[in-house]
Each structure stands twice: as C-alpha cells, then as structure tokens.
Scaffold this motif. Sequence first.
Motif, short mmCIF file in Angstrom:
data_model
loop_
_atom_site.label_atom_id
_atom_site.label_comp_id
_atom_site.label_asym_id
_atom_site.label_seq_id
_atom_site.Cartn_x
_atom_site.Cartn_y
_atom_site.Cartn_z
N UNK A 1 -10.33 -13.68 -4.15
CA UNK A 1 -10.02 -14.66 -5.20
C UNK A 1 -8.51 -14.73 -5.40
N UNK A 2 -7.80 -14.86 -4.30
CA UNK A 2 -6.34 -14.79 -4.39
C UNK A 2 -5.72 -15.99 -5.07
N UNK A 3 -6.55 -16.98 -5.44
CA UNK A 3 -6.03 -18.11 -6.21
C UNK A 3 -5.85 -17.74 -7.68
N UNK A 4 -6.32 -16.56 -8.06
CA UNK A 4 -6.19 -16.17 -9.46
C UNK A 4 -5.95 -14.67 -9.57
N UNK A 5 -4.78 -14.23 -9.10
CA UNK A 5 -4.45 -12.81 -9.17
C UNK A 5 -3.82 -12.54 -10.53
N UNK A 6 -4.41 -11.62 -11.26
CA UNK A 6 -3.86 -11.28 -12.59
C UNK A 6 -3.70 -9.78 -12.71
N UNK A 7 -3.04 -9.21 -11.77
CA UNK A 7 -2.81 -7.76 -11.85
C UNK A 7 -1.50 -7.40 -11.16
N UNK A 8 -0.90 -6.33 -11.64
CA UNK A 8 0.34 -5.83 -11.03
C UNK A 8 0.45 -4.34 -11.36
N UNK A 9 1.47 -3.75 -10.81
CA UNK A 9 1.65 -2.31 -11.02
C UNK A 9 3.07 -2.07 -11.54
N UNK A 10 3.22 -1.03 -12.36
CA UNK A 10 4.58 -0.67 -12.77
C UNK A 10 5.30 0.04 -11.62
N UNK A 11 4.54 0.50 -10.65
CA UNK A 11 5.07 1.21 -9.48
C UNK A 11 5.84 2.47 -9.88
N UNK A 12 5.10 3.45 -10.28
CA UNK A 12 5.71 4.75 -10.60
C UNK A 12 6.29 5.33 -9.32
N UNK A 13 7.51 5.80 -9.42
CA UNK A 13 8.19 6.34 -8.25
C UNK A 13 8.81 7.69 -8.62
N UNK A 14 9.54 8.25 -7.69
CA UNK A 14 10.00 9.63 -7.89
C UNK A 14 10.83 9.80 -9.18
N UNK B 1 0.82 3.09 -12.63
CA UNK B 1 0.43 4.03 -11.59
C UNK B 1 1.31 3.81 -10.36
N UNK B 2 0.94 4.43 -9.26
CA UNK B 2 1.71 4.24 -8.01
C UNK B 2 1.20 2.99 -7.29
N UNK B 3 1.97 2.52 -6.31
CA UNK B 3 1.63 1.24 -5.67
C UNK B 3 0.24 1.16 -5.04
N UNK C 1 0.84 -1.19 0.00
CA UNK C 1 0.00 0.00 0.00
C UNK C 1 0.88 1.25 0.00
N UNK C 2 0.29 2.37 -0.36
CA UNK C 2 1.02 3.63 -0.34
C UNK C 2 1.26 4.10 1.09
N UNK C 3 2.12 5.12 1.22
CA UNK C 3 2.50 5.55 2.57
C UNK C 3 1.34 6.21 3.32
N UNK C 4 0.29 6.56 2.59
CA UNK C 4 -0.87 7.16 3.25
C UNK C 4 -1.43 6.20 4.31
N UNK C 5 -1.33 4.90 4.04
CA UNK C 5 -1.85 3.94 5.03
C UNK C 5 -1.08 4.08 6.34
#
Lengths: 499, 404
Positions: free
Chosen positions: B44-57, B28-30, A25-29
């Motif tokens: 439905x954690x037996x079928x997770x099909x998503x992730x993030x690129x995790x945009x950071x500074x 997007x961000x985390x 989660x983001x730092x807001x949490x």
Amino acid sequence: MNEFYKDCLILDMKPNSIVHRYAVNGKISGNLGAITCLDNALIILVSPIGCGFHYRYTVRARNKLNDVDCVNLKNQEVVFGSHDKLVALIKKLDAEYAPKAIFVVPSVVTDVINDDLTGISNSVQTEVKAKIVVIVSQAFSHMDKSNFTKNLKNTAMQKNSTKQVSNVLYKGCGYVEVMDALVEQVMEPQKIEPNSVNIESFLWGYGGATKLERMQNLLLRMGIKVNTFLPLGDIDSIKIAPKAKLNIVRRKKWAVSMKTRFGTDFFHLAMPFEWHGFDDICEFYREIGKHLDLETSVEKILQEEIEKYKSRYEELKTQNSKRRACIISGGVSNIAETLKAYHKNFGVRVASICVIMNTRFAEENGLDDSIMKRFFAKAEEAKLSMNCDAELYINPSKEKLEVLMQDCDYLICGRNPRYAKLNKPILPMYIDRAAFDFESFMEIMEEVSAKIAEPLQLSNKLLLNCMEFDDIFFPREEKDCNSKASRDIYTEMWRLRKK
Amino acid sequence: MKAMAGCALFGAVKMLSGIKDAFVLQHSVVGCNYGTLILQNVHKNYDVRQASTVIYENEVVYGGHELLAKGIREVDKAFCDDAIKVIFIVSGCVPNMIGDDVEGVMAEVACSKKLVHVKAPGYNGDFDSGAETALLSLFSFAKNCSKTEAPSINILGVSADDPYAEQDVAELQNIMGSKVLVNCSLHDTSIEALEKLNAAHLNIVLGNGVKLAQKLEKSFGVPYIQCKYPYGIHGMIDFLHILEEAMQVDFTAECQRLYENGQSLVRKTAYYLSTLYQLPVALVGDKLHLEGMKCFLRDEIGMNIAVCLDVKAGDERNLEQELKSKNAALLLGTGFQRELARKMQLPFVGYCYPLQDQLCLATGLIGGIGTAHLLEMIINSVLQQDYKTDGIYHQLLDGRGDNA
C-alpha cells in the motif's frame, strides 16, 4: 545473457526501491547478504525475535528467505548477557545440521549491552565441529549516510576521462563486516600462485553471474586462473583465498585488510557501469595484466577478440546512427556514462538530452550548488569530448518536450510510463548493463541495434496511462501526500543527519 | 529458533497501520521501520504513514530525547494540515534499554497533534502483547456517544497489514446488508471513528483486542464477543447466528443464501473435495486467522489437522520436523512457509500475514465468493504442484547412491 531480463523481472518485482524511499534496512541485511552466498554455513542472529523474523526476508535474498536462526533475547539476556542461549544454540545447530561454519551475527541489543560474542564463541569452539565466525559490528545499527554523499562528491570532482577512484571504505556496511571477518578469522597464509586472481562476486548488476563466468573464461584464455570468487563456495575456498596474486574487488575495505594481512594486491572497480565498450574492456584486462606481469598474453587475446567482432561492430554502429534519439535521464550524475554507452559505443545519433530529476536532489543528499554545477559541467565536457552536438535540457517543460519530440525518432529512457505519452517508440535505458567480455558486449549491441531498427511503440491503451503520476516518484500521484510526507521525514531524520 | 512471527513492535505497528489519519513514528533503529514496511505495508505504498527517528550510536551514548523531539516536530511540520491528527510513538528495544523518557519528551515538545506512546520493546513481550498494548491505547479516543440507529458492530483485531482484510470486511458488510452495520473496523478507520467506538452495539474481537473490548465494556457498557474468523460457509453462518443472538436480528435469508452458495460450490468441486477428505493438513497462522481456518478445514472440508501452529510460538525448524513426522500433504500458512513447502514438495496456500510474496486485490476469503476463492487456491495449489519431476522411482536411485 537471458539472465539479465530474468534478474530485472524477479528483482524489480520486489518493492525494494519503493521501500528505500521511506526506510533503509539495518546492516544485518548486508551481513546476511554475504553469509548466504556461502555453502554449508548457518547463521545465528543474537537478537530479539522481531529481528529474527524480519531479517529472514531481505531483498538481497532474491526469491528466497534467509536461513537464519535467532536466539530470541528476552529481559533475562538484556540483564545477564546472551551466553547461555547462544552456547546452547551453537551446540544444537552443530549437532543437528553439521554445518562447516556457524556465523554469529550481533544485533543492536548485544551491541548496547556490549555482549562479548567473540569470547562466548571462543569458549565453545572446542566443543563443536563447525568453525565459528563472529561478525564484529563496525557501526551501530547500520552504516551512516555519509558514504553515499562522499561517493557523489567524488563522482562530481573526477574527470570524465579517468575511472573513478573511490576512497570510500563503507565501514559498518554489513557486507563489509562479513568480508572483514572472513579475512581476519577464516583465511590462512598460502603459497602465492603467480597468475591467479580472486574476484569479489558482489554488486556486478543484473546478470552478474553470467558476467563473472564469461570474465573467468576470458581470463583463463589469457593464462590467468580465478582462485576463488569471494564470498562464494564453502569456508575451505575462503581459507585458500590468499593464494591469489591479485584481488579484483568491488568493496575496498576488506581488500585493504587482506593486503595488510597477506600482502595481496588489489584492483578496485568503484563503479562497474562506467566500464563500457571495447576500449574499457581492454583497459580492464590490461590493468589486470599489468598487476600480474602478463601484459603480452593479455594483449594477444584482446587483439584476437577485437579482430573477431570489429567488422560486425562497425556495421551495427553505422546502422544505429541512422535514426535520431532523445535521451531522457532521471539524474545528472551519470550523463557522461550514458553518452559514452549510447553515443560513443552504440553509435546512437543523439538529438537531445533531457534530465528530468528530483528538484530536491541536491538538498536531500546534502550537496551544495558547486557540486551540482560540476555535474552539469561534466555533462557538457562529455558532449564536447565525444563530439556530440545534442543540446542538454534540465527539467524541460511539457511543451518543450513536445517540441523536442519532433526532432527525434525514438526515446532512450527509463520505465516511467509518462514517457509513453510522448507518443514515440521507446528503447529502455540499461545503463548498468556493462559487460566485461566482448561476446557479451556484442550480444547487447545486437539487441540494442535490433531495438533501434524496430523500436517498441507503446499502445495508447496502456493501462498505466490512465493516471497522472508524479514525474519523479512513480508510481506516486500528486495526491499521495502521506507517502510524500513520510519520505520527507525519513530524509530529515536520517538521510541528512550526517550530510 | 527460526522465527515465524515478529516482536512486540511488529504487533503494535501492525494494529495501528489502519488508522488513516494517524502517523506511526517508531522511536527505534532503522531496521524496525524497514521490516514493518516491507513485510506488508509496502503493498500500500500509495499511503505510507510511518517513519523512524533512527536511533544511532549518538543516542545510545547521550540518550534519544532530542532525537525523539525532533522526530515529533518533523511529523508535525510535514502534516501541518489536518491530514494527520495523532502521532503514535512506538518505542522499541534500544530506547527502553537506555532509559529514554518518551512520555517526558511528549509532555515537553510543542506539537499540534495528539501524541500517544505505545511501549513495545522487542525483547520484552511478543507480537500479541505489542498488539494488545497498541489496541488498548485506542481506548483514550473513545467518547461517550449515542448508539447508531441501526444495529452496529466494531471489528477489533483486524489490521491494514492483513492481506485480505479489506475484501473480507467488505464481504461481511455485503452479507449483513443494512441489518447490521460495521461501525468501525480497525483495518481501515479514522480518529473520528475511534471517537465513536461506543456508538456500536457490540464489539467483535477477532484475534487481538480483548483488553480494549473489556475496557470498553466496563467503562461504556458495550458488550463484546470473541469470535473465530468466519471462514467457510458454516463458519459464516455460525457467525451470523452469533450476531442474531446478540443483536436480535434475523439472518435466516442470508444464511439460506450462504447455504445455497455452498451447495453450488460443492456441485462444482465435489470431485476435488473428495480427494481432500481426511488427508493430513498442516496449518500455520496467527491468532486472528488460525482457529477459523482450522474449523473450516476440519469441519467443512473434512481434513485431518495434523499440524496446527500459532506463528507466535512457532519455530520453523520444529515445523519442518513436524511436517515430516505427521506426513502432512498440504500446508496453509504465511508467505514465510512457501519455501519450506517447496523444499518438501508440498502444495502450499498462503492466506495470512505476512504475505510478502503475494498481492491480494480481488476477492477475500470469506462468504460464498471468498470460500470459492479459498477452495480454488487449495485445489489449484495441488493441481499445479511439481512432484517427482526427476522420475517416479528417482528416490530408489538416490538410496542406492547413499548405500554405495
């Protein structure tokens, strides 16, 4: 200590550990986790509606939602800034709810447009009764992953015989940002009360409230007053925090700021679960006594407590040593602490130690071979120093495990149901169940001893055992390749980014 | 405001979550990835099909192009077989603010999967607009194909994140039997099924999906009907009548059976139902469920809908005031309203997204058995409500204390 089991049930039922395999989660949490400990404080999230929506539900909020208002940033604010909406919301909340404090929390959007939340809040402070506290972002979006790796490396390199000294400051951790804001914007200079401490009420593990309450009682008997728990109470109790002579802290960064600003000394507990048993409880209070020049009165109470429980403790230890245990651990980094708890302090006769760990642990955490070797060496050193002659096995085969089962009466292990198939009674491993007073430790000791005497034999009708789960990532199965791939992508995109 | 619904990104991710051979990569961000996961999909954690690129500074300063390309390559590498055929790239606030050229990256990056961009910055649009954009992006998969032999429908607007979607669609199919088949329902579908969207004789739009349905009608001649979620006995009978008219099928026997189910249900619950009659009820829900539930409570149970609030436009602070001023005696909503209900000692039923604090496995909420389940939930919520536990006249003491 019934709170321990209630905490376990209610917190663990929330799927936080599962989500953490795929996301963080983001730092807001963290911001909200700290602020929601305070009474009579409202929170304004300066963000679009999506953040205002999803941060109402965070795991730290236990079984309630966070009480968060959001300014609902739109295109207009992205171009011209959040001033008008933020001011209007501050005034509205102040007039309608009369809080003692309003915390203004930034989002990635205000950070990108470099919105001057402090300036805006200062401009409206004179028009509202509530104290406005502005959280300043120390990192974008959330703290980077390097602190975790640094901590692991620290743990690997430090000796078993000394408590961990951590240099990790957790800059950008949402919780730390709030603590820093409290030090900088809320605390006020005070006349110091010599025999007093503040205790940071954060990350004490399951049953934390009871732990702190009993710690407070024991300190009181030693002549030490708890000035305040941080962050707890309302804004007035934060103001007077600098009265204390010493801070007992879990996160270091705010304590460093407080030392700089008010000269308050601090005692940092990097890892509470490495403080275990009579010796460590004594060491904990002696350290506090040293800081406050109260060694004599501390020692007097410690000896009274030891005297009170010593004979029963020895009796239970002897009783526990009569049956042989096999310890199964999911990681190698805490073997020394596990042995200290079970072998040394509970008196358990350990027949073997099996580490069944994620074979990609080092890779996923950016650790090289030397660090892993150091962990294994530390485990061996711990055995030697505690006169434990149990063999250590790393990822033993199924066949080997079956052989080892012939040499033990029960298992000490986690909750993966695969261990139930080994057809041995199980003593659940509560490694983080550290206690900071003798009464609590003895309660745990009584429970552990009762369970060793009559351990729980799981039935072969256990529903969970109709499935073949992944050895490490319970409750995943081998065929759940989508979830596995999602985890790999998360690892690659984030966990290894700043290794 | 206290938000009751997510932003455009939440709407988009929710609508795409049911395509089982597609992956949702959030640029997007985390926090966005975590939030969309924990609010429902984690059940439905037996079928997770998503992730993030995790945009950071770093990306805020230098742009997120390289990061996005890396993210796409990672998904491609992780799913080198055919388990995932399409990667939906849902871009959020930050890439839109820093001007990331998402489609430019998609054009250049080497990837064996089809890439589809869904632009969903949270500050520009709302939950419904994100959902519509995501649904519209599915049009690109639809191919010209022959109609199914038996009459069939697509169900648009239902998503995998809806807590009762799986059971409700199964029950609908069970009721329709072989007379009308569900060709594609977006809560549990595949790229192949999306390619055959036009094999259906009719599109049923429940909540979101009207733009997609309009485009399918215009381009392929598949008509569409916007319907209420068929809660209740009459709600389902009305729904079947709509299908009868549109598809020339006869559901007389099914309607009769539902009616008999209703009679049996009323026989068992008549006393309880009479206590609900004309009482003020507060109803909170999303576009998909709200109208159907409102009709059920008002028309079939006879309750007075004192408050009816679409989460998209909702502010929970106002809701609290409204509940007080309208004297609501019962609240139906999302998991986010449970706490408010507790605070106000109101019986509460959670029935639609997000139900983060409730597991929904056995029975849905539509058809004969679903209506029984829904009534059970409503009646039990009242029977089990803590009320005036401090004593019947405790408030009088409180009042005296205030005046003293």
